[in-house]
Scaffold this active site. Structure first.
Site, PDB file in Angstrom:
ATOM      1  N   ASP A  15      33.995  30.965  41.992  1.00 23.72           N
ATOM      2  CA  ASP A  15      35.232  31.238  41.849  1.00 23.72           C
ATOM      3  C   ASP A  15      35.891  31.297  40.429  1.00 23.72           C
ATOM      4  O   ASP A  15      35.248  30.422  39.624  1.00 23.72           O
ATOM      5  CB  ASP A  15      36.330  30.343  42.618  1.00 23.72           C
ATOM      6  CG  ASP A  15      37.583  30.977  42.662  1.00 23.72           C
ATOM      7  OD1 ASP A  15      38.108  32.222  42.653  1.00 23.72           O
ATOM      8  OD2 ASP A  15      38.617  29.824  42.515  1.00 23.72           O
ATOM      9  N   ASP A  17      39.830  31.143  38.835  1.00 26.18           N
ATOM     10  CA  ASP A  17      41.001  30.082  38.698  1.00 26.18           C
ATOM     11  C   ASP A  17      40.755  28.847  39.636  1.00 26.18           C
ATOM     12  O   ASP A  17      40.677  29.169  40.996  1.00 26.18           O
ATOM     13  CB  ASP A  17      42.116  30.856  39.079  1.00 26.18           C
ATOM     14  CG  ASP A  17      42.475  32.234  38.283  1.00 26.18           C
ATOM     15  OD1 ASP A  17      41.976  31.978  37.025  1.00 26.18           O
ATOM     16  OD2 ASP A  17      42.853  33.053  38.735  1.00 26.18           O
TER      17      ASP A  17
END
Length: 181
Positions: A15, A17
């Site tokens: 991922d 953020d």
């Protein structure tokens, strides 16, 4: 050195953020290169994965595009800065795949698996089999679970239903666990 959980040559899906870079404030988005701030140890973690060697692919929900908070060009500029900052730390990404859609409007948005499938189709050497997913939210972990791959959560879960194979404080700890370093 312990046994690696991610075999050499496999794919580490990350991922963005909250995993690689600081998350924007609530209801805000990383919309410009100036907003991007790497989390401590992120470049070192990705470099460790590169040296393992693993393919490293970012899979990131970017709903800000659907909300007209940013454009595809804005997102490209953010990703160009991300890659430049990582390169200064001796790290590289093999690919970045994003979902620009609203919640529940597509199959690519995590926890859907479309971004992973797209990466496997479009990025040489990337495969879902034997891969791992590293992220900081329930939807990241759920996507990995749906794919039947190893999951590593950055931080602790509030939910038993989306428990990861491993919970760690940061991406560097995740990379060390995955590579057996």
């Amino acid at each position: 050195m312990s046994r690696p959980r991610l075999e050499p040559g496999r794919t580490a899906f990350l991922d963005r953020d909250g995993t690689i870079n600081e998350r924007a404030r609530e209801r805000e988005y990383v919309t410009s290169p100036d907003d991007l701030r790497l989390l401590p140890g992120a470049a070192e973690a990705i470099r460790l994965l590169n040296e393992h060697p693993a393919k490293v692919v970012v899979v990131t929900n970017q709903r800000g595009i659907a909300l007209n908070r940013m454009t595809e060009a804005d997102l490209r500029a953010v990703h160009e800065r991300l890659e430049a900052v990582l390169a200064r730390g001796g790290a590289r990404l093999d690919g970045i795949v994003h979902c620009p859609h609203h919640s529940d409007s597509c199959q690519c948005r995590k926890p859907g698996t479309g971004m992973f499938e797209q990466a496997a189709r479009e990025i040489e050497g990337v495969a879902i089999e034997g891969a791992a997913m590293v992220g900081d939210t329930d939807c990241d972990i759920e996507a990995g679970r749906r794919l039947g791959i190893a999951t590593v959560r950055i931080g602790e879960s509030d939910s038993d239903e989306t428990s990861a194979n491993r919970e760690v404080p940061d991406l560097l700890a995740a990379a060390r666990w995955l590579t057996g370093s």
